[in-house]
Design an enzyme around this catalytic site. Structure first.
Site, PDB file in Angstrom:
ATOM      1  N   THR A   9      -2.590 -10.471 -28.578  1.00 47.07           N
ATOM      2  CA  THR A   9      -1.821 -11.482 -29.284  1.00 47.07           C
ATOM      3  C   THR A   9      -2.095 -12.877 -28.714  1.00 47.07           C
ATOM      4  O   THR A   9      -2.262 -13.841 -29.449  1.00 47.07           O
ATOM      5  CB  THR A   9      -0.303 -11.185 -29.163  1.00 47.07           C
ATOM      6  OG1 THR A   9      -0.078  -9.864 -29.669  1.00 47.07           O
ATOM      7  CG2 THR A   9       0.518 -12.165 -29.961  1.00 47.07           C
ATOM      8  N   GLU A  26      10.484  -9.323 -26.553  1.00 45.18           N
ATOM      9  CA  GLU A  26       9.178  -9.849 -26.957  1.00 45.18           C
ATOM     10  C   GLU A  26       8.665 -10.864 -25.932  1.00 45.18           C
ATOM     11  O   GLU A  26       7.467 -10.982 -25.717  1.00 45.18           O
ATOM     12  CB  GLU A  26       9.262 -10.508 -28.332  1.00 45.18           C
ATOM     13  CG  GLU A  26       9.544  -9.553 -29.467  1.00 45.18           C
ATOM     14  CD  GLU A  26       8.405  -8.598 -29.742  1.00 45.18           C
ATOM     15  OE1 GLU A  26       8.251  -7.643 -28.947  1.00 45.18           O
ATOM     16  OE2 GLU A  26       7.684  -8.797 -30.727  1.00 45.18           O
TER      17      GLU A  26
END
Lengths: 320, 320
Positions: free
Chosen positions: B193, B140
């Site tokens: 994001t 991530e």
């Protein structure tokens, strides 16, 4: 003349990470309220206070200002308007306080809950326990200026109680793991809730908030799955404890002593100055409590203290 | 030559109140990663990417920059240093993306989890699932710049996963209520994001924070006691949703449509733009999902969307 004796025990609000939304009840100590109903007509207030013991003369005798009588008045008003039940005659209230004031042990909530349990019994149980919680919360407003439920709700309902929302009031009762024991230590010093509240910030960082709600979720999971180690790991408060700990002489040493004695976790009870610890056996809870008392004595202010070891109360306010 | 096909499904992070600390996996859609090991010597990187489909050519082919190969490299390094297992030869990686990028559906986490499941199987399962989570979180960091676990952990472990703490990593797996279904709607628009994160404040009020952690505790209680109504009531986000909703055209209408169709609750999936709703039956979840799609179409931007209805995945990343 009919007389009923109500009892409600000490409660611990916040429970580390659960600031303002979580509390639990222990089985002792607690306050007692004896209500005696007579049919004699009264001209003024339908409730009067006949005596209060154990408060050192500090609590008001005016029935509209004393928490325990105030909540009974609210209860009578409610059953008249919502249940069509008129309480004729007069109620005399006797309050036996066993909880210290301004201790963080939910003293006012215990008196209110004991009075409400007695009143509900005296009048033939017109209200559910959930209804009684509303009056107990109103009592907190009288006692400490804000209508918090984290002591009032568990004082009535027992167990752990999580307050999801205040408007509307949404309470979730969480039964405790079977072997969870609480050591509660009350040092002989006072800390006013309003002062303990004044040291808290208005804003916190999103980062701290996120840590806090991670621990809240984990604590609830630990309680519901009887995962004692998880309960212990989740007793982390990055919001209130760092601000309030300096107000409690010896806090760091007392917490360390509890953990060294084997407690799962330890934090401030409500807004203090009492400190609670959880353990997974009565033996460890006794050892932790004694270690905490020793640490208070050994701290700079050499504080004496009282200590209670108790499982979590499942019953809530009751009739003796 | 040995070949293994790993699969990991979409995940939803945040789950309304559980900003940054909660996520869950659904059963479909998901990404597939096929790893093929040959004994031929390699001079450079032990993992190369043979092909990627379904990404519209957007993902990097450099094995050190692509999330799915990056996590395999981390895995190989770990088993060499911690398990004394040297992977000789060469691994070829084929990625079949079925999840849309920048969708809020945990696309990068699914690719990483599928790759890790395949790699662990290919090498004789040297790691536990909990160990694999660490590499998926590292992935991530490569994919979106921060090492968040709210997609990575459920992509590997399935179920709901609560992140109590990052240092040390403390994950609590919460099995879902049996009849909980998710409607996931992905509008055909992207929301990065990093941008969705930039609209969040650094500080929040203690009052909002308290409301949020009350809901987090209640959501965990609702999930663990299969109290569907409580799950619904707890899907309240006073922190991220108010800031991010304006970035998703039609969000308010879509949420209203879901609730009107009988969904228990509805909020943004991860950082958006996808939106999820929970229902207590597959039928209601289908109805809610269709209503959400219609609302996206009827909104100002007339957004087309994809929709999936799925129970919560209990298995996590697996081998096909």
């Amino acid at each position: 003349m009919k007389s009923v004796r109500g009892f409600a025990s000490a409660t611990v609000g916040n429970v580390a990470c659960g600031f303002d939304i979580l509390g639990f009840a222990i089985t002792e100590p607690g306050d007692e309220v004896i209500l005696t109903r007579s049919e004699r007509k009264h001209t003024g207030c339908p409730v009067t206070i006949s005596s209060i013991s154990g408060d050192g003369g500090k609590l008001p005798l005016d029935p509209r200002k004393n928490t325990s009588s105030f909540v009974v008045l609210k209860f009578l008003e409610y059953i008249r308007t919502h249940k069509g039940q008129d309480c004729t005659g007069h109620i005399s209230l006797e309050l036996k306080k066993h909880l210290p004031l301004s201790s963080g042990m939910g003293s006012s909530a215990a008196s209110a809950a004991a009075a409400l349990a007695a009143a509900n019994e005296l009048l033939g149980r017109p209200c559910t326990k959930m209804e009684l919680v509303h009056f107990a919360i109103e009592g907190e407003r009288v006692a400490c200026g804000s209508a918090h439920a984290d002591n009032a709700a568990p004082a009535i309902l027992g167990n752990f109680v999580l307050i999801r929302s205040y408007t509307p009031l949404d309470l979730i009762v969480i039964p405790p793991p079977e072997k969870l024991f609480c050591s509660l230590v009350h040092p002989h010093t006072e800390l006013r809730t309003s002062f303990a509240r004044s040291v808290l910030p208005t804003d916190i960082t999103l980062k701290d908030a996120t840590r806090q709600w991670g621990n809240v979720g984990a604590l609830v999971a630990g309680l519901l799955t009887s995962d004692y180690a998880l309960v212990g790991r989740s007793l982390v408060d990055v919001v209130a404890e760092p601000k309030r700990a300096p107000l409690i002489p010896g806090f760091a040493e007392v917490k360390e002593a509890a953990l060294n004695a084997g407690a799962l976790g330890c934090s401030i009870a409500g807004s203090g100055p009492s400190i609670f610890a959880f353990s997974d056996s009565a033996e460890t809870a006794h050892a932790a409590g004694e270690a905490m008392q020793k640490a208070f004595l050994a701290s700079k202010k050499s504080l004496k203290s009282d200590m209670w070891v108790s499982p979590i109360c499942r019953e809530g306010a009751r009739i003796l």
